[in-house]
Design a protein around this motif. Structure first.
Motif, mmCIF file in Angstrom:
data_model
loop_
_atom_site.group_PDB
_atom_site.id
_atom_site.type_symbol
_atom_site.label_atom_id
_atom_site.label_comp_id
_atom_site.label_asym_id
_atom_site.label_seq_id
_atom_site.Cartn_x
_atom_site.Cartn_y
_atom_site.Cartn_z
ATOM 1 N N ARG A 149 -1.710 -8.418 0.831
ATOM 2 C CA ARG A 149 -3.110 -7.557 1.855
ATOM 3 C C ARG A 149 -4.149 -8.317 1.507
ATOM 4 O O ARG A 149 -4.603 -8.366 2.649
ATOM 5 N N ARG A 205 -7.826 -6.704 -6.826
ATOM 6 C CA ARG A 205 -7.610 -5.908 -6.891
ATOM 7 C C ARG A 205 -9.256 -4.861 -6.031
ATOM 8 O O ARG A 205 -9.307 -3.667 -5.788
ATOM 9 N N ARG A 212 -5.528 3.243 -2.109
ATOM 10 C CA ARG A 212 -6.942 2.991 -2.671
ATOM 11 C C ARG A 212 -7.519 3.864 -3.895
ATOM 12 O O ARG A 212 -6.821 4.873 -4.125
ATOM 13 N N ILE A 258 0.027 0.108 -0.656
ATOM 14 C CA ILE A 258 -0.729 -0.871 -0.417
ATOM 15 C C ILE A 258 -1.662 1.123 -0.716
ATOM 16 O O ILE A 258 -1.962 1.613 0.362
ATOM 17 N N TRP A 292 -7.619 -1.251 -5.485
ATOM 18 C CA TRP A 292 -6.233 -1.770 -4.530
ATOM 19 C C TRP A 292 -5.135 -1.426 -5.817
ATOM 20 O O TRP A 292 -5.458 -1.880 -6.556
#
Length: 263
Positions: free
Chosen positions: A218, A262, A183, A181, A188
């Protein structure tokens, strides 16, 4: 819930119980025979025979169904072994020839007694052979029943023995995925599908599904394992996320659902 034909009354009790357990797993997972064919490598027609009790499924098919539905395979495998033994014994055993019935005396207009051939006597030693065969079958069933009891009492040890992947050429082991994971450009990403937002639906497999599973986890909604298979658990997770995000709850991951995942 799927409608099934009634199982044959002549079906062995162990084979009947196995067919009923497989039906229950299929229905609980909301799977069709086409889904089973795609996920196990056995055709939809084969699964119709397995679930209908007209054909005994291979052990690998039983393990595959347990794996994709998250069921414990140990009791199913033990039940399959008992059913397979009695199934093979019934198929190998020739049906007994009917004895000539002894009926009432013929009426006066029938063929003269002298012309009626005598009823043949059964071959010597035939009945002892049948009794011996029946005894062997009964002993085999008893031994397998004892094995089932030992499997339930020592499940951990048995699980290690059956945990090896099934030796079948019909399916290959699923790839493993790892969520990374991060950014990227304010969105995301799990690093599995290069940021694609292609539409995926129930029954899909691959990196796009694994990416969605990572992003659902997540977001705090468990999709089950990160296995790249859009199964019942992932479907429930997608619907829960759509409802929470105020989206149309259709269980399909389209552009809007991807955008919400996302962030």
């Amino acid at each position: 819930m799927a409608r099934y034909k009634a199982l044959s009354a002549e079906l062995d009790p162990c084979a009947r119980q196995l067919a009923e357990r497989l039906r229950g797993l299929k229905d609980h997972g909301e799977l069709t025979t086409r889904h089973l064919a795609a996920k196990t490598g056995y055709s939809a027609k084969s699964w119709e025979r397995y679930l209908g009790g007209t054909s005994l499924p291979p052990r690998e098919a039983v393990e595959a169904l347990a794996r994709i539905t998250g069921a414990d395979p140990v009791p199913l495998i033990a039940l399959h072994e008992i059913a397979a033994d009695t199934w093979d014994s019934r198929r190998a055993r020739n049906p007994a020839e009917p004895l000539t019935p002894i009926g009432p005396a013929a009426p006066p207009t029938a063929v003269l007694p002298a012309a009626v051939p005598p009823t043949p006597a059964p071959a010597p030693g035939r009945f002892p052979h049948i009794a011996l065969a029946a005894g062997v079958v009964a002993l085999s069933v008893a031994l397998l029943a004892a094995l089932l009891l030992l499997l339930r009492l020592d499940e951990d040890a048995t699980h290690a023995a059956v945990a090896a992947p099934p030796a079948t050429t019909a399916t290959s082991p699923p790839p493993s995925y790892t969520c990374r994971i991060s950014r990227v450009d304010g969105r995301w990403s799990a690093g599995l599908n290069k940021g694609r937002n292609d539409e995926i639906v129930y029954g899909a497999t691959g990196a796009d599904v694994a990416e969605a599973q990572c992003l659902l986890r997540r977001a705090g909604i468990s999709p089950g394992g990160i296995d790249g298979m859009f199964g019942p658990l992932t479907l429930r997770a997608v619907k829960a996320f759509q409802q929470r995000s105020g989206l149309v709850v259709d269980g399909m991951l389209g552009p809007r659902s991807w955008k919400a995942l996302r962030g």
